[in-house]
Enzyme design. Structure first.
Site, PDB file in Angstrom:
ATOM      1  N   HIS A  19       9.348   2.485   5.919  1.00  0.00           N
ATOM      2  CA  HIS A  19       8.377   2.564   4.824  1.00  0.00           C
ATOM      3  C   HIS A  19       8.786   3.632   3.830  1.00  0.00           C
ATOM      4  CE1 HIS A  19       5.699   6.038   6.531  1.00  0.00           C
ATOM      5  NE2 HIS A  19       6.917   6.150   6.985  1.00  0.00           N
ATOM      6  N   HIS A  30      -1.440   1.079   2.418  1.00  0.00           N
ATOM      7  CA  HIS A  30      -0.038   1.397   2.707  1.00  0.00           C
ATOM      8  C   HIS A  30       0.579   0.265   3.515  1.00  0.00           C
ATOM      9  CE1 HIS A  30       3.479   3.906   3.063  1.00  0.00           C
ATOM     10  NE2 HIS A  30       3.459   3.835   4.381  1.00  0.00           N
ATOM     11  N   CYS A  88       5.719   1.910  -1.628  1.00  0.00           N
ATOM     12  CA  CYS A  88       5.713   1.188  -0.341  1.00  0.00           C
ATOM     13  C   CYS A  88       5.733  -0.320  -0.516  1.00  0.00           C
ATOM     14  CB  CYS A  88       4.517   1.623   0.499  1.00  0.00           C
ATOM     15  SG  CYS A  88       2.892   1.217  -0.194  1.00  0.00           S
TER      16      CYS A  88
END
Length: 258
Positions: free
Chosen positions: A212, A200, A149
């Site tokens: 993402h 994240h 990510c």
């Protein structure tokens, strides 16, 4: 008898990396130390022929507004965490409200969105991805060529000469906070709070969607912001950076008149 604690005023607004606490004056420090000594005296008393201290319930003392101190540090008399020590980064959602200052819009926001969108379908690879493009990761990503990510975000900004940290929680610390309601394409959205920071990150692309790299076994893809309830904050990079060639005049496709 406990003396009135010094008032430090309300805590500062985000961003976190600009948060500071003013140093305590000598008088303030003396008051705090005096109160701690009083509490220590109240916490034990001597009983004839008994060597073991007897615990009693301590009175509750409200901490001054804006002061955050570790209980164990206060009990030991260590005031370093009270008197101006740097705040630790936690999983608390900081920078998600709409009452923080709105930074200038990133002029390369739409450009980095395009660079990131070009990577849709590339596999998630734990530890994979560099500013140059997809790469093999390690551990569960050792045999997968792709991005995780945070490396996807690093790659997209590197395309336009903007260097951002490699790791998610470092990206969160380094970026400029943006109110959630004022997000623009290219802003980074951080999710899943932890003791170290968000775990994240995705990139807002507009129309209520973000891009993402979700997890091992998945690929880079779009998701809806409304589907997430674990947003920690939004950060902006590339403020003041212009898209290369954006100031050059557009060329006409046809011939000029003679």
């Amino acid at each position: 008898m406990l003396r009135p604690a010094p008032s430090l005023g309300p805590p500062p607004n985000p961003p976190l990396r600009y948060m500071t606490r003013r140093p305590l004056s000598i008088e303030d420090d003396e008051i705090i130390r005096s109160n701690l000594q009083t509490l220590q005296k109240q916490s034990r008393f001597k009983v004839p022929n008994i060597d073991v201290p007897i615990e009693i319930e301590l009175p509750e003392v409200d901490a001054p507004p804006g002061m955050v101190a570790d209980v164990s540090a206060a009990a030991s008399g260590d005031l370093s965490s009270i008197a101006g020590a740097a705040p630790t980064v936690s999983g608390q959602a900081i920078g998600t409200s709409d009452d923080i200052p709105i930074p200038p819009t990133s002029q390369i926001g739409k450009a980095v969105v395009k660079a990131a969108l070009n990577m849709r379908g590339i596999p998630y690879s734990w530890g994979g991805g560099t500013p140059a493009g997809p790469s093999y990761g390690f551990e569960q990503g050792a045999n997968i060529k792709g991005f995780d990510c945070s490396s996807l975000m690093e790659y997209a900004f590197a395309k336009y000469g903007v260097t951002i940290p490699r790791v998610t929680y470092d990206q969160y610390r380094a970026g400029t906070p943006v109110p959630v309601g004022k997000m623009q394409p290219g802003d980074l959205m951080f999710f899943r709070a932890s003791s170290r920071g968000p775990e994240h990150v995705g990139m807002y692309v507009g129309n209520g969607q973000f891009l993402h790299a979700p997890r091992t076994g998945d690929v880079i893809k779009l998701a809806r912001v409304s589907d997430r309830s674990d947003l920690v904050g939004v950060r902006r990079f590339g403020v003041g950076v212009k898209v290369p060639g954006s100031n050059q005049p557009k060329r006409s496709g046809g011939r000029g008149r003679v």
